[in-house]
Structure formats: C-alpha cells, structure tokens
Design a protein around this motif. Structure first.
Motif, mmCIF file in Angstrom:
data_model
loop_
_atom_site.group_PDB
_atom_site.id
_atom_site.type_symbol
_atom_site.label_atom_id
_atom_site.label_comp_id
_atom_site.label_asym_id
_atom_site.label_seq_id
_atom_site.Cartn_x
_atom_site.Cartn_y
_atom_site.Cartn_z
ATOM 1 N N MET A 106 111.622 36.505 42.639
ATOM 2 C CA MET A 106 112.087 36.555 41.231
ATOM 3 C C MET A 106 111.167 37.447 40.408
ATOM 4 O O MET A 106 109.950 37.376 40.527
ATOM 5 C CB MET A 106 112.083 35.128 40.653
ATOM 6 C CG MET A 106 112.616 35.032 39.262
ATOM 7 S SD MET A 106 114.412 35.039 39.186
ATOM 8 C CE MET A 106 114.767 33.293 39.441
ATOM 9 N N ALA B 192 109.879 38.536 36.734
ATOM 10 C CA ALA B 192 109.813 38.151 35.319
ATOM 11 C C ALA B 192 109.801 39.406 34.459
ATOM 12 O O ALA B 192 109.058 40.342 34.736
ATOM 13 C CB ALA B 192 108.556 37.331 35.062
ATOM 14 N N ARG C 286 116.124 45.063 32.380
ATOM 15 C CA ARG C 286 116.671 43.961 33.157
ATOM 16 C C ARG C 286 117.932 44.377 33.903
ATOM 17 O O ARG C 286 118.092 44.133 35.098
ATOM 18 C CB ARG C 286 116.974 42.798 32.206
ATOM 19 C CG ARG C 286 117.362 41.557 32.929
ATOM 20 C CD ARG C 286 117.650 40.427 31.973
ATOM 21 N NE ARG C 286 117.781 39.202 32.747
ATOM 22 C CZ ARG C 286 118.356 38.110 32.287
ATOM 23 N NH1 ARG C 286 118.820 38.071 31.059
ATOM 24 N NH2 ARG C 286 118.464 37.045 33.049
ATOM 25 N N GLU D 271 118.415 44.496 37.893
ATOM 26 C CA GLU D 271 119.454 43.661 38.510
ATOM 27 C C GLU D 271 120.463 44.501 39.289
ATOM 28 O O GLU D 271 121.024 44.039 40.279
ATOM 29 C CB GLU D 271 120.147 42.808 37.447
ATOM 30 C CG GLU D 271 119.239 41.676 36.996
ATOM 31 C CD GLU D 271 119.909 40.726 36.015
ATOM 32 O OE1 GLU D 271 120.967 41.095 35.460
ATOM 33 O OE2 GLU D 271 119.352 39.638 35.811
ATOM 34 N N ALA E 299 118.137 42.671 42.571
ATOM 35 C CA ALA E 299 117.031 41.725 42.394
ATOM 36 C C ALA E 299 117.394 40.673 41.348
ATOM 37 O O ALA E 299 118.201 40.923 40.457
ATOM 38 C CB ALA E 299 115.781 42.472 41.955
ATOM 39 N N ARG E 300 116.774 39.509 41.484
ATOM 40 C CA ARG E 300 116.983 38.460 40.486
ATOM 41 C C ARG E 300 115.871 38.548 39.443
ATOM 42 O O ARG E 300 114.713 38.774 39.784
ATOM 43 C CB ARG E 300 116.998 37.085 41.153
ATOM 44 C CG ARG E 300 118.287 36.850 41.942
ATOM 45 C CD ARG E 300 118.182 35.621 42.819
ATOM 46 N NE ARG E 300 118.005 34.417 42.025
ATOM 47 C CZ ARG E 300 117.230 33.396 42.390
ATOM 48 N NH1 ARG E 300 116.566 33.442 43.525
ATOM 49 N NH2 ARG E 300 117.124 32.327 41.621
ATOM 50 N N THR E 301 116.239 38.357 38.193
ATOM 51 C CA THR E 301 115.257 38.463 37.119
ATOM 52 C C THR E 301 115.261 37.205 36.268
ATOM 53 O O THR E 301 116.221 36.430 36.286
ATOM 54 C CB THR E 301 115.551 39.656 36.183
ATOM 55 O OG1 THR E 301 116.802 39.418 35.548
ATOM 56 C CG2 THR E 301 115.585 40.973 36.940
ATOM 57 N N LEU E 302 114.173 37.046 35.543
ATOM 58 C CA LEU E 302 114.044 35.939 34.612
ATOM 59 C C LEU E 302 113.387 36.512 33.355
ATOM 60 O O LEU E 302 112.405 37.248 33.453
ATOM 61 C CB LEU E 302 113.160 34.888 35.277
ATOM 62 C CG LEU E 302 112.742 33.606 34.578
ATOM 63 C CD1 LEU E 302 112.496 32.553 35.639
ATOM 64 C CD2 LEU E 302 111.518 33.780 33.717
ATOM 65 N N ASP F 208 106.988 30.776 32.697
ATOM 66 C CA ASP F 208 107.952 31.726 33.266
ATOM 67 C C ASP F 208 107.239 32.734 34.163
ATOM 68 O O ASP F 208 107.750 33.142 35.199
ATOM 69 C CB ASP F 208 108.689 32.483 32.155
ATOM 70 C CG ASP F 208 109.493 31.561 31.255
ATOM 71 O OD1 ASP F 208 109.997 30.543 31.777
ATOM 72 O OD2 ASP F 208 109.601 31.849 30.054
ATOM 73 N N CYS G 278 107.112 33.431 38.828
ATOM 74 C CA CYS G 278 107.604 34.671 39.437
ATOM 75 C C CYS G 278 106.526 35.383 40.250
ATOM 76 O O CYS G 278 105.342 35.235 39.996
ATOM 77 C CB CYS G 278 108.110 35.612 38.349
ATOM 78 S SG CYS G 278 109.573 34.979 37.529
#
Lengths: 265, 202
Positions: B1, B3, B16, B20, B24-27, B34, B38
C-alpha cells in the motif's frame, strides 16, 4: 533546455467549449472532456480552461467539470473564471487544477495575489490580463502633432469593463505581488487569426521576469514563431485554430522545430 | 500500500490517479497511523515551505515520516515534497526542513536572464543509470517543471539527474530508500508515468 510551450485554451460556457471573435459571438466547439483528451494525445504542453462567463455572472467555476477533465489527462492544467478568494483557489487545486488563473478578482481585491502566492506558491498563481490598445495623439502647445503613443488598458469581467489600469503597470504590480506567470490576451487581436500582438507582448515580457503566455490572434504556425522569437513570450496560447482542427499542436511544433525553436516533440 | 500524504498543500488527486493507473493501491494519509500502515510514502506538495512544514508538524506527520525513513521504507518526495527533505530553504522565514538529507533549497537567480518560476517542459540530463527510479528513463527525456526554488544537496553523489536552467540543478535525488523529483511526474506524460511505474515496482 526549457522549451516553448504550445497551450490550447478551452473557453467554457455552460459546460461547452466555445470560441468567439474579439470576445463576442460565441460558437460551440465541443465537449470539454473530449477536447481535453484530444489535446492530451497531441502532446500539448499544457491546457488552460477558462470558465468565461463565471466572473460576470458571479458564478463559481464548475468544479465537477474540472474534476472530470483532470481525471482524463496527464498534463498540466490551469483553470480560471469566477475566482474570488483563497477558498475558490483551494477548491480548484483540490479538484485537479495545477494552476489557477485570476483576472477580475486580482484587480478588485489587491491583496489576493500576494495572499494566494504566499499560501499556495507563486508557481500556481497565474494572473490573466485582458488588454486593449489605446492610442493617444499628444499635441504640442503650437498644435503640431507629436508621435502617437501606444499603451494598453486592462479590462475585467470578460472584457466588458475597462479599469483605467495601464497593462504594463499592472503586469509589474502583479509580478511584484507574487504572480508566477502572466496570461496576456490582446482584446484587439483575439479571434482574428492575424497573429499575436507582438508589441504588447514584448512590452509586457520586457517589464517582468516571470513567464508570459501570449494569447489572442494565433492563426498559423508563423505566428507562434514570431511571438517566441520577436516578443519574448514563453508560451503561445490558442483556441480556435486548434478546436476547429485547422492546425494540430504537432504541426505547430514541427514548424517551430524546423525553424530552430526549442519545443518538446 | 502506498500512502499519499495530504497535508493541505495542493492537489494530491493527480498523483494518486497516476499511481493507481499502474495497478497500485493507495491510501490518502492524513495522520501518522496512515503512514505507519504503508510500506511506501509519497509526499507531494505545492506552495510555501513554511506553511508545509507547519502542517506536517501540526499533524504529527513530520515525526511519522522520520520513522518511515528510519525503518528504511521507500519515500518519494515530489516538487515541494522533495525540497522539504533538506535542512532549510531560502524561501523559509521560520521553519527548518525535515532534514533527512544534508543541503538547502535555493532560489533561482533571475540575473542570468532566466525567468522565475522555471515553468514548463525541460530535460533530464546525466541520469544515474543505477537509480532504480530512473530505470529505462533516457537522458534528455522531457518532464514538466513548475518551481522557483531548487534543492542543493551537500553530497553531490545523491543527484540522480540534473536539469539545465541557467545552472545545472538537481532534478532527481536518490539516497538509499529516499527518492525525490523536482518535476511533476504525474503531469509529465510518457517519461513521468514511467518514473511512477518504477516507483510502484520498487
């Protein structure tokens, strides 16, 4: 080497791209998202999106449309129209704009440019100046004519309201307050396709050390060449020639490259 | 993940969205927890150095980022986010930087007839081939810049690419797990997306 930028401009009215001549007689030129995607594929260097009626009708810029355009392109993007305060700027930056263009409010609220550039950085604060030529014919006391003097007056509210401000003075003041760039539109040349106002552009470019985007009058590749090599512009903006596909961004760049102007291709 | 730090300094959505699009996964990271969650962090940002540092400190993010770097997790600073890695800036009146890297941030001099901000498409030169972030990114690739200040590292060997604007300034830095780019990869079409893909694959 830093290259000269070719920037298509999307004038937006009621969520459509429109284009007029000398700020009047607006014609429909397509869906903004689709037009933005086309320019992204053509490797335009930036896009400018101006909600041209927002300021006059006291509307806020169409945030949703900005979001949608930003979702579809991987290039820098400036948004203007109806910006009044720091809150508006923040909303637009959050919606996906990289820079904001401030015109009417920059004149009306003198502290806005300095506050905004301090808060968000000069690099995202563009001051848009709509300028119209004023020719005066000073007389000597004996009545003989002196050479005429050319200056330019700043207009606001989408070219509807003269301000009495001299464009060169205003550009200097805007740059001194922290503007990162000037988007300079000649109201006399806008939509004519006769070429940029080289004298106006040169006068402003010579008065400040921030980049100048020349606007108004582009009709063929030679016009971009002239404004870059003779008037000191850093970017050339155009709307109608690109929207109606008379010319592609790439054609302009190929011409410039062949003439020895550094562009990104 | 991954960040992406949101500390109120401009638009994070473009970064972002671009990351994405690489799968990829983002937060979006608003606070220390947070960041702790990551394994990679992106610190974007436009705006003023002092304001940025104030926000990072106020939200506890500065300490969390220090912890992230100390844990040898991957860090990417973009534009102001790269400048904040250094000890200080000519732009700053009050604040020191995050000081993860030695050096300071300086303003371009306009005396050499260059215009400031440095705005537009310029080229990456002397790209360090070993730098994983710059894999398959050729010398002279065009990327988009929009800044008035540039980082001047004490240790010149951390410069992983430079750019000519009146002077040769550092446009990419790389030291162990710390990466920084002065330009906006998320706005730099082909070359920029390649760099972000490399980052995702690190």
């Amino acid at each position: 080497m830093l290259t000269k930028r070719i920037i298509p401009c999307l004038d937006i009215k009621e969520s459509r791209v429109v284009k007029g001549v000398k700020f009047l007689g607006l014609k429909d030129a397509g869906d903004p998202v689709e037009v933005a995607k086309i320019y992204d594929r053509q490797q335009a260097d930036e896009l400018v999106f101006l909600d041209i009626t927002a300021s006059f009708e006291n509307r806020k810029t169409l945030i949703g449309l900005v979001e949608e355009i930003a979702q579809n392109i991987y290039m820098p993007f400036t948004v203007g129209g109806g910006i009044r305060d720091l809150e508006d700027i923040r909303d637009l930056l959050n919606a996906g704009a990289d820079k904001v263009s401030i015109n009417t409010a920059a004149v009306k609220f003198p502290g806005l440019i300095s506050d905004a550039s301090r808060k968000f950085g000069s690099q995202c604060i563009v001051v848009a100046i709509d300028a119209k030529k004023v020719t005066s014919h000073p007389k000597t006391t004996l009545g003989a004519s002196k050479p005429e003097i050319t200056s330019w007056q700043v207009y606001i509210n989408g070219g509807r309201t003269p301000t009495g401000l001299d464009a060169i003075d205003w550009a200097k003041k805007a740059a001194g307050s922290g503007a990162g760039e000037i988007l300079l539109t000649s109201m006399d040349y806008d939509g004519t396709k006769d070429g940029y106002d080289l004298l106006l552009t040169k006068s402003i470019a010579g008065a400040v050390t921030i980049p100048i985007i020349a606007s108004g009058g582009a009709g063929k590749p030679e016009h971009f060449y002239d404004v870059f090599t003779q008037a000191g512009a850093d970017a050339g903006l155009a709307a109608s020639i690109f929207h109606y596909q008379e010319l592609s961004v790439r054609q302009v760049k190929e011409y410039l490259l062949q003439k020895g102007v550094a562009v990104r291709l | 993940m991954i960040a992406i730090v949101d500390y109120g300094m401009g638009n994070i959505h473009s970064v972002r969205k671009a990351i994405e699009s690489m799968g990829a996964r983002t937060l979006v990271a608003f606070g220390p927890s947070d960041i702790e969650a990551c394994d990679k962090v992106v610190l974007p940002g436009v705006g003023a150095f002092d304001d940025a540092m104030e926000e990072l400190e106020k939200k506890g993010l500065a300490a969390a980022l220090a912890g992230h770097i100390k844990a040898r997790k991957i860090f990417l600073g973009i534009c102001l986010g790269m400048q904040l890695l250094f000890e200080g800036s000519q732009e700053a009146k009050i604040k020191k930087g995050l000081s993860f890297l030695k050096g300071s941030v300086k303003k371009f001099e306009t005396a050499g007839r260059i215009k400031v901000p440095h705005m537009g498409w310029n080229q990456l030169e002397k790209v360090t081939r070993e730098c994983p972030l710059m894999k398959d990114v050729e010398d002279n690739s065009f990327v988009y810049f929009c800044h008035s200040y540039y980082a001047d590292p004490v240790d010149k060997s951390i410069t992983a690419a430079s750019t000519d604007y009146g002077i040769d300034f550092t446009s990419v830095i790389w030291q162990d797990n710390i990466y920084g780019v002065q330009f906006h990869p998320e706005k730099s079409q082909e070359a920029g997306l390649k760099i972000l893909k490399n980052f995702v694959n690190l």
